[in-house]
Design an enzyme around this catalytic site. Sequence first.
Site, PDB file in Angstrom:
ATOM      1  N   LYS A  87      -0.435  53.096  29.993  1.00 33.51           N
ATOM      2  CA  LYS A  87      -1.488  53.785  30.775  1.00 33.51           C
ATOM      3  C   LYS A  87      -1.075  55.209  31.143  1.00 33.51           C
ATOM      4  CE  LYS A  87      -3.656  49.645  32.743  1.00 33.51           C
ATOM      5  NZ  LYS A  87      -2.683  48.560  32.489  1.00 33.51           N
ATOM      6  N   LYS A 107       1.535  42.270  24.393  1.00 34.32           N
ATOM      7  CA  LYS A 107       1.385  43.447  25.246  1.00 34.32           C
ATOM      8  C   LYS A 107       2.530  43.475  26.248  1.00 34.32           C
ATOM      9  CE  LYS A 107      -1.718  43.952  28.705  1.00 34.32           C
ATOM     10  NZ  LYS A 107      -0.866  44.480  29.793  1.00 34.32           N
TER      11      LYS A 107
END
Length: 269
Positions: free
Chosen positions: A92, A59
């Site tokens: 996000k 990630k």
Amino acid sequence: MSTKSYAERAKAHKNSAARLLLETIARKESNLAVSVDVASSVDFLAIVDVVGPFVCLVKTHIDILEDFTPQVISDLQALSKKHDFVIFEDRKFADIGNTVALQYSSGVHKIASWAHITNAHPVPGPSIIAGLSSVGLPLGRGLLLLAEMSTKGSLATGAYTDAAVQMARANQDFVIGFIAQRRMEPVNEDEDLLVLTPGVGLDVKGDAMGQQYRTPREVVLESGCDVIIVGRGIYGKDPKLVEDIRAQAKRYQDAGWAAYLERIQATTV
Ligand code: S5P
């Protein structure tokens, strides 16, 4: 609680990014994702190279890198091939459809061109999925919705979380699951929304800025999540301590896999 193995789920999944992730988990016997949140490209690539053999997924927060160049992406992709892991950019997204489509495809980072998976806050409503899927779906990408957060006082609870689940269910060609703290029970047999869970640590319960940690066992066995996301628990002591990072990555891989095996056994007897 999912009673199926990762390998069985990989065969049935319709989204290619979700299939790749589930196949990688099964092949490597790892449900560990490492979140590499450091500011130097050299440290970033060095950590990815050390943890690579132990993870299903890396990630990134690509905008943290202070010396970013497109070469970092080429190097990351080479490491992804070398060590067989999926890439998830933790962007996000949280804006209107038109803006997120541009942020996802363009700018300095061109996220859609290299990240198999990215994520979005459901706060703008379903139009955020329409914007991102206009870019990501033709490329075979997958999206996770932030249905819950690991932080103290998170507002992503109750009706907000329920609405995020409904948004995912209505868009299962592109939305492959959630960032959440627990499994969202499926409504029918064909539904398979993955749950990737941050806020995982074996040694401490939180940090000074509201982060809260649970163990791999709590997350995978008790809450039925699919992937544990670990950051500072693995490289937090010192990003240059290669041997310690390797040992921690192995420790979390083993803990995550043991919890999964226990879950599968518990649900099949
Ligand atoms: O609810 C969340 C969602 C995310 S994606 N809580 C989180 O901590 N994250 C991310 O997971 C966060 O941005 C960070 O990259 C990672 C956790 O890092 P750690 O060092 O606390 O394990």
